[in-house]
Each structure stands twice: as C-alpha cells, then as structure tokens.
Design a protein around this motif. Structure first.
Motif, PDB file in Angstrom:
ATOM      1  N   UNK A 139       0.821  -1.209   0.000  1.00 28.89           N
ATOM      2  CA  UNK A 139       0.000   0.000   0.000  1.00 28.89           C
ATOM      3  C   UNK A 139       0.861   1.269   0.000  1.00 28.89           C
ATOM      4  N   UNK A 140       1.936   1.243   0.760  1.00 27.73           N
ATOM      5  CA  UNK A 140       2.774   2.437   0.899  1.00 27.73           C
ATOM      6  C   UNK A 140       3.754   2.621  -0.257  1.00 27.73           C
ATOM      7  N   UNK A 200       8.686  -3.086  -3.059  1.00 29.36           N
ATOM      8  CA  UNK A 200       9.179  -2.867  -1.696  1.00 29.36           C
ATOM      9  C   UNK A 200       9.083  -4.132  -0.842  1.00 29.36           C
ATOM     10  N   UNK A 201       8.377  -5.130  -1.349  1.00 33.79           N
ATOM     11  CA  UNK A 201       8.192  -6.355  -0.585  1.00 33.79           C
ATOM     12  C   UNK A 201       9.396  -7.269  -0.781  1.00 33.79           C
ATOM     13  N   UNK A 202      10.288  -7.246   0.191  1.00 36.26           N
ATOM     14  CA  UNK A 202      11.398  -8.196   0.259  1.00 36.26           C
ATOM     15  C   UNK A 202      11.253  -8.952   1.570  1.00 36.26           C
ATOM     16  N   UNK A 215       7.324 -20.011   0.450  1.00 38.86           N
ATOM     17  CA  UNK A 215       8.656 -20.259  -0.100  1.00 38.86           C
ATOM     18  C   UNK A 215       9.170 -19.177  -1.035  1.00 38.86           C
ATOM     19  N   UNK A 216       8.291 -18.262  -1.446  1.00 40.46           N
ATOM     20  CA  UNK A 216       8.716 -17.236  -2.404  1.00 40.46           C
ATOM     21  C   UNK A 216       7.984 -15.937  -2.142  1.00 40.46           C
ATOM     22  N   UNK A 217       8.523 -14.864  -2.692  1.00 41.58           N
ATOM     23  CA  UNK A 217       7.878 -13.555  -2.601  1.00 41.58           C
ATOM     24  C   UNK A 217       6.503 -13.599  -3.260  1.00 41.58           C
ATOM     25  N   UNK A 218       6.406 -14.287  -4.380  1.00 39.41           N
ATOM     26  CA  UNK A 218       5.136 -14.405  -5.086  1.00 39.41           C
ATOM     27  C   UNK A 218       4.074 -15.056  -4.200  1.00 39.41           C
ATOM     28  N   UNK A 219       4.445 -16.152  -3.554  1.00 39.19           N
ATOM     29  CA  UNK A 219       3.503 -16.847  -2.680  1.00 39.19           C
ATOM     30  C   UNK A 219       3.092 -15.963  -1.501  1.00 39.19           C
ATOM     31  N   UNK A 242      -1.298  -3.524  -7.771  1.00 34.87           N
ATOM     32  CA  UNK A 242       0.032  -4.110  -7.716  1.00 34.87           C
ATOM     33  C   UNK A 242      -0.012  -5.619  -7.968  1.00 34.87           C
ATOM     34  N   UNK A 243      -1.052  -6.270  -7.501  1.00 29.94           N
ATOM     35  CA  UNK A 243      -1.183  -7.708  -7.720  1.00 29.94           C
ATOM     36  C   UNK A 243      -1.332  -8.010  -9.213  1.00 29.94           C
ATOM     37  N   UNK A 244      -2.147  -7.237  -9.898  1.00 28.79           N
ATOM     38  CA  UNK A 244      -2.331  -7.434 -11.334  1.00 28.79           C
ATOM     39  C   UNK A 244      -1.037  -7.167 -12.091  1.00 28.79           C
ATOM     40  N   UNK A 245      -0.340  -6.105 -11.712  1.00 31.44           N
ATOM     41  CA  UNK A 245       0.929  -5.784 -12.367  1.00 31.44           C
ATOM     42  C   UNK A 245       1.950  -6.890 -12.145  1.00 31.44           C
TER      43      UNK A 245
END
Length: 201
Positions: free
Chosen positions: A34-35, A40-42, A62-66, A113-116
């Motif tokens: 959101x911010x 930024x999600x690591x 197990x992953x950033x995607x998950x 962001x999810x769609x992108x």
C-alpha cells in the motif's frame, strides 16, 4: 526498528504465536504494498516490519510471489455462500462481501500491484491464476445452482458469467477511481440476473 518489532510482537494479545506470526506477516506485506508497491516487498523488509524472523516467513511461504498472494487472499479471499434459495440473493451476498473488502484502505493499491505482478511474472504466473480460480469458484457454484433451480439458462457460459459478476466492481474501483457502493451492487445484481436468466423473467 526495535520499537517497531516490539509493537508488532505485541499485537493481538492472547493469540497463539503461530497465528500471530502469520497475521503480522501478511499485514506487513499489505502495508508495504500500500505504501510503496510490490517492489518494496522483500523478505528482509517484511521481517523487519512484522517483527518476525526470515526463517519463520520462509517456512510458510517459499517465495515472494507466494507471500504476496497470501496477503491478497487474507483480504480478498475465497467465499462460501450458503444456498439462499435464489441466485439474486446469493450474488448479492458475494458482491456485498467483496464491496466491504474493496472499501478497506489500501485495497485499490493492493489489487493494482497484484495485477501488475501477475503480468510481470508472465509464464510463471501460475500462482496468480490459481488465486483467481479460488476467488471465482463460489460465484461459479452459485451460477451452477441457478441452472439447477431453473433460474439461469443452461446455455450460459459459467466462466464468462462469473467474470461479468466480478469485473465491474474492480473496474469501478481501479479504472474509474471511485469506491463502489450498495446502489452499484444492486444495479449490478439486476443486470447480471437479466443477462443470465430466461427471457421475460
């Protein structure tokens, strides 16, 4: 940083530790998206924001995607609507529940962001596709019940009709940049029922 971690660790007194770690981690992902957006999600950033360890995160996702998908699903997840006796009431239940989630702060950015991220993943977007399938499953079941009750035409393509139910709320929120409301839901239910029902009903 220590203060932030302590604050996260103290959220939800009384919750079991495992539940607290999961909840705080997913909340941290939503806050970061959101911010600042998905980039930024690591794992480091999420661990710091949530006040949990990286191994604890990796044990669950197990992953950033998950992790991103799990965070999205914690806010906009699968539904279960009981048989209410008519397709109109059941569709209204689905859309009203979605409306409540879309009104929460940050949901529009989260969806964008999810769609992108799904587009960027390209051929590796299977987890996003699976998430969408889970999101749409209940609407398809409702339409199938409608066919069984004789409310929905048997020739209706269930997949297309389910998309017709879901897409307008998202388009209103993201493209038109306007929060959907109850009146919009009622109009949408009416339009969908007319589209999938028998002529003259």
């Amino acid at each position: 940083m220590v203060g932030a971690q302590t604050q996260k660790a103290e959220r939800g007194p009384g919750r079991p530790r495992q539940e607290r770690v999961t909840g705080d981690t997913l909340e941290a992902v939503i806050e970061l998206v959101t911010e600042q957006g998905v980039k930024a999600v690591t794992m480091d950033a999420v661990a710091a924001r949530a006040g949990v360890s990286k191994p604890a995160i990796y044990r669950r996702w197990p992953s950033k995607q998950a992790l991103i998908i799990a965070a999205a699903e914690s806010r906009i997840g699968p539904l279960s609507v009981p048989d209410l006796g008519d397709v109109r009431s059941e569709l209204r239940e689905v859309l009203t529940t979605r409306l409540e989630a879309y009104r929460l702060p940050g949901t529009a950015r989260l969806l964008t962001e999810l769609m992108a991220a799904a587009v960027e993943a390209g051929r590796d977007s299977g987890e996003y596709a699976d998430y969408t399938e889970r999101m749409m499953a209940e609407t398809r079941r409702i339409l199938q019940r409608g066919i069984a009750r004789g409310e929905v035409r048997p020739d209706v393509d269930i997949r297309s009709a389910a998309t017709l139910v879901a897409a307008p709320l998202v388009y209103r929120l993201l493209a038109e940049r306007e929060l959907p409301n109850e009146h919009f839901v009622e109009d949408l239910v009416d339009l969908v029922v007319r589209a999938v029902g028998h002529p003259g009903t």
